[in-house]
Design an enzyme around this catalytic site. Structure first.
Site: not given
Lengths: 374, 343
Positions: A114, A119, A236, A352-353
């Site tokens: 988490a 936002g 990633r 994840e970005g």
């Protein structure tokens, strides 16, 4: 330089593919996609079959790719109950590993990570959830958004601010905690209506004066941001595996259509040939990047530049391949399973970005590397 | 764009704000309701180009394009519905003996109409016979309708028949969810022949500019949402609009949208205008909706934000209305002046 997987991994890959093909049928995949329901039975089956082997990150990566190749929603669902485990593995203490991780490894519990807040998106340092020390516990208040396993996890590795954000150094003063979903003041609500990966469970978490024992602090107070960034450098590579699985699956199904269901001669059309060649080339390039990133990472020499390249490029390859698969298969793809790949692929460029964040990381690392090479 | 067209666009926009904007998510989830179909009829949109004697508005092509663009920018499903009624339904009925009996009822919304013409899309087998003499038609658009216009079992004629949705496919359609796409079992005993399949194919081929207008609406709807979002959403302490990759890509896509619009509405028509606009808009719609979703990040992936529907619908329109290689080949033939793009 050897581009082949070991024989052991090849056998494992074959076993995972057979599992996915027999369990992730069209009917099952459509059902969970339609109902937005989590396939807990498949999670248990995959565990029994030894699909997930955390002792071997190579196996994990290969399994993710092979499972997502057949269906991303189901594939991610069965591999994600361990999401965030690396944070505890790398930075947690023995008690935390024994109490929490072992339960997850045995399939008795599900965990989640988490980090993201409403936002906040990729801007992790802007997080607002607070953890205030009070005696032998921390009191957590705030909310988390887009949390995978949000409704089904027994506990979460959660990032919270333990001291105020100071100007440019916002990323300091953040800590990671193990927060159980049964703690008083914790609540979650399922996010419905996702474009894709609808079998996965996604929720918003609310923390209202949640009391977390101090022993659930992972590692040192104030180092949470670094722990999470370290985690993302690992995860990633696994997202790249998800994306390559989706891209490869889209190509598999396109080829299957062209050979068995398309009008005669379709496979010999040069426009079609160029398109599938382009799909396959990008998939292969993405896979090589992923192998390189994994090779660095699994030897404990992570290379964030290559990792971000792998994740960013693989997710673009997934979106590209699934779009082209739709183009080549038309109504067949729309009314069958291929459209699901198109919907599933897009999340790879976001979670994840985002692709934008991966590019920023690559550019910053290039700048840094060029400084040090002077 | 002349003043009449501007006025038409404003009228459709006002209608859409009043009748579609606030219910667009409901339309995606539950489908277009009869009330909205009635309103589309009362405004003259449902029969925009159909003859007045059948209850149509007999509007010129560009006014019709303006209607499609504006409606689609709020709900592509509604834009596609209006397109199917005008460019496919009314066109097929117009010169037939059925027109007098059925067109007024269809264009007034009294009888709703679904469409099953997948057969004329490349390589798609869209029907199968059932034991009881009925025809099972796959992937019918607007399967909840009262009547259907479909290609018959022989694949030669277009027929008009009653039908019922076959048991649910347990699958949401990729796009045009306001209309829905499902299999329909048709009652062949009561079916009536409308026209030849080739005429329907021609109607689809002649409506390239209209399909481009739907795609233009999708592009506008998606980009406007992304531009508004980029103005209010901050990340890493700055508005998204202040990041050059986001600002540059959204503004370049917006320029392409504006160029497409100018081209569609210019009155000095190039004979290849429809095809040019169709191929350009098809590619642009995919790029624009992808960037619009990406700009929204995780929120873009949720239906509540109303941007993912444009991403889905751009692909669905591209699959169902645009005919891939067939339309690309048509353009090649036009450009080369001879048969081309085929060995």
């Amino acid at each position: 330089m050897d581009f082949e997987l070991s024989d052991e991994l090849k056998d494992f890959k074959k076993m995972v593919r057979e599992f996915a093909l027999s369990e992730f049928t069209s009917e099952v995949a459509r059902k969970h996609d339609f109902e937005e329901s989590y396939p807990d039975d498949l999670r248990k089956k995959s565990l029994e079959k030894g699909i997930i082997d955390f002792a071997s990150p190579w196996k994990t990566m290969v399994a993710i790719e092979e499972l997502c190749r057949v269906d991303a929603g189901l594939g991610i669902s069965v591999t994600v109950p361990y999401f965030g485990a690396e944070v505890i593995m790398l930075f947690g203490n023995d008690m935390q590993k024994e109490k929490y991780l072992s339960q997850v490894n045995q399939g008795k519990k599900i965990m989640g990570l988490a980090v993201t807040e409403p936002g906040g998106g990729s801007d992790v340092a802007a997080n607002k959830t607070e953890a205030v020390k009070s005696g032998d516990k921390y009191i957590l208040n705030g909310s988390k958004m887009f949390i995978t396993n949000g409704q089904i996890a027994d506990f979460f590795v959660m990032l919270a601010r333990t001291s105020k954000a100071e100007g440019e150094k916002k990323h300091r003063g953040m800590s990671t905690f193990i927060v159980e979903s049964k703690f008083k003041g914790f609540s979650s609500s399922k996010l419905e209506g996702k474009l894709g990966v609808r079998a996965t469970n996604t929720a918003e978490l609310i923390l209202n004066n949640v009391e977390v024992p101090s022993e659930n602090l992972i590692g040192e107070e104030g180092k949470g941001f670094y722990y999470i960034m370290t985690f993302f450098n690992i995860s990633r590579v696994f997202v790249a595996a998800q994306a390559i699985g989706v891209a490869q699956g889209a190509l598999d199904r396109t080829l299957e259509y062209l050979k068995n269901n398309a009008p005669k001669g379709e496979m010999q059309n040069e426009y079609v040939q160029f398109t599938i060649s382009d799909m396959a080339t990008r998939i292969e390039a993405a896979r090589l990047l992923m192998y390189k990133a994994a090779s660095y990472l699994f030897q404990f020499k992570p290379n964030p530049t290559i990792t971000s390249m792998a994740k960013g490029y693989a997710s673009e390859a997934a979106v590209f391949a699934s779009e082209k698969a739709m183009e080549l298969t038309g109504m067949y793809g729309l009314s069958g399973d291929i459209e699901r790949y198109f919907r599933d692929a897009k999340i790879m460029e976001i979670w994840e970005g985002t692709s934008e964040v991966e590019k920023l990381i690559i550019a910053r690392m290039l700048e840094k590397e060029s400084d040090s090479s002077e | 764009m002349n003043d009449d067209l501007r006025l038409m666009k404003e009228t459709v926009r006002d209608f859409s704000i009043k009748n579609i904007e606030n219910t667009s998510l409901k339309i995606e989830r539950e489908g277009i309701d009869r009330n909205l179909i009635k309103k589309l009829s009362e405004q003259g949109f449902l029969g925009a180009t159909a003859p007045q004697k059948y209850g149509g508005s007999e509007l010129d092509i560009l006014s019709y394009c303006a209607i499609l663009e504006e409606l689609s920018s709020f709900s592509p499903s509604v834009g596609v519905l209006v397109y199917l009624y005008n460019s496919i339904g009314a066109k097929a009925f117009e010169n037939t003996s059925l027109a007098e009996e059925y067109l007024p009822k269809i264009l007034s919304g009294e009888i709703t109409l679904g469409f099953g013409y997948g057969d004329i899309l490349e390589g798609f087998e869209a029907e199968s016979r059932t034991g009881d003499g009925s025809l099972l038609k796959r992937d019918v658009i607007f399967p909840g309708a009262d009547k259907f216009m479909v290609i018959d079992g022989q694949g030669e004629d277009v027929i008009f028949a009653s039908g019922t949705i076959r048991e649910s496919k347990n699958k949401k359609s990729l796009g045009m969810r306001g209309l829905g796409i499902s299999d329909v079992k048709l009652d062949m005993a009561q079916s009536r022949k409308v026209c030849k399949k080739s005429e329907l194919e021609k109607a689809l081929g002649n409506s390239s500019l209209e399909i481009a207008s739907i795609l233009l609406g999708i592009i506008k709807g998606a980009l406007d949402k992304a531009i508004e979002y980029a103005k209010v959403r901050t990340t890493f302490d700055h508005y998204l609009k202040d990041y050059s990759p986001i600002a540059f890509s959204l503004s370049l896509l917006k320029s392409e949208e504006e160029m497409l619009r100018s081209y569609i509405y210019e009155s000095d028509a190039n004979p290849r205008k429809g095809l040019n606009a169709l191929l350009f808009s098809e590619a642009l719609s995919k790029r624009a909706t992808k960037q619009a979703l990406q700009t929204h990040g995780g929120y873009g992936y949720l239906e509540d934000f109303g941007v993912e529907k444009f991403y889905r619908d751009a692909m669905a329109v591209s699959t169902i209305l645009f005919r891939g290689k067939k339309d690309r080949k048509r353009l090649s033939d036009e450009v080369f002046g001879v048969n081309s793009g085929f060995l």
